[in-house]
Design an enzyme around this catalytic site. Structure first.
Site: not given
Ligand code: GRF
Length: 204
Positions: A11, A13, A107, A148
């Site tokens: 999590g 992001n 992505h 994607d």
């Molecule tokens: C990120 O690299 C995202 O792009 C990918 O999975 C990862 C998730 O990371 N699809 P987080 O859960 O946001 O730390």
């Protein structure tokens, strides 16, 4: 603007988006965090921030809601934007149809390369590493019914020449992700993401 964030694990992001919304002035809130697990780090953070969490599953099981019911919940919450922040499951067609150009995904590579079914998490970075590509990056795109494949909204590149492992690529790309996803969410909330024919333009 009411936002739903979909997560599958760490999590980071989601956190980056949440923090940027809190610091910003665009009156947008994350109303709910949806996951495909009963619990995950992202849920822990959501709970600390007093954001509701909900687990979704294709098959009926205890503690999970169905996708059909989730769609009703999203409607009840008047969700305007769905942000896939590391969510690993495919979004059912019915939800895509109901939220056309209102679902964005991050992505961890430069699409249209290194995307598609099975290309998630470290699989992506391993493929980039093996290809000997010298540049990678992050892409935020609209979600359609194919993995994607939706129109690209924004991308940032990072130099990966000299890296010694896929993990090193992942770390460099993640830093960019944490800037790119909040940027796109902010632009969406400001209604500054426009279609110009087949292309997407992000206005200043
Ligand atoms: C990120 O690299 C995202 O792009 C990918 O999975 C990862 C998730 O990371 N699809 P987080 O859960 O946001 O730390």
């Amino acid at each position: 603007m009411n936002i739903a964030v979909f997560v599958s694990g760490r999590g980071s992001n989601f956190k980056a988006v949440h923090q940027s919304l809190q610091q910003g002035k665009c009156h947008s809130d994350i109303k709910i965090v949806i996951g495909d697990k009963l619990d995950c780090f992202a849920f822990e953070f959501a709970r600390e921030e007093k954001i509701d969490v909900l687990s979704v599953s294709k098959t009926a099981k205890e503690g999970f809601t169905s996708w059909e019911n989730l769609l009703k919940i999203l409607k009840t919450l008047e969700i305007d934007l769905i942000v896939l922040a590391g969510f690993l499951k495919k979004i059912p067609d019915e939800i895509v149809d109901n939220y056309k150009n209102k679902i964005v995904n991050i992505h961890p590579a430069l699409l249209p390369s290194f995307g598609g079914k099975g290309m998630y998490g470290m699989n992506v970075h391993r493929a980039v590493f093996e290809s000997s590509a010298q540049i990678s990056g992050a892409t935020v795109h609209f979600v359609n019914k194919v993995y994607d494949d939706g129109k690209i909204i924004a991308q940032r590149a990072v130099d990966i020449s000299g890296v010694e492992s896929p993990e090193e690529i992942a770390a460099r790309v993640l830093k960019i992700e944490h800037k790119l996803l909040p940027y796109v969410v902010k632009k969406f909330c400001e209604n500054k993401i426009k279609f110009l024919g087949s292309r997407v333009n992000v206005l200043e």
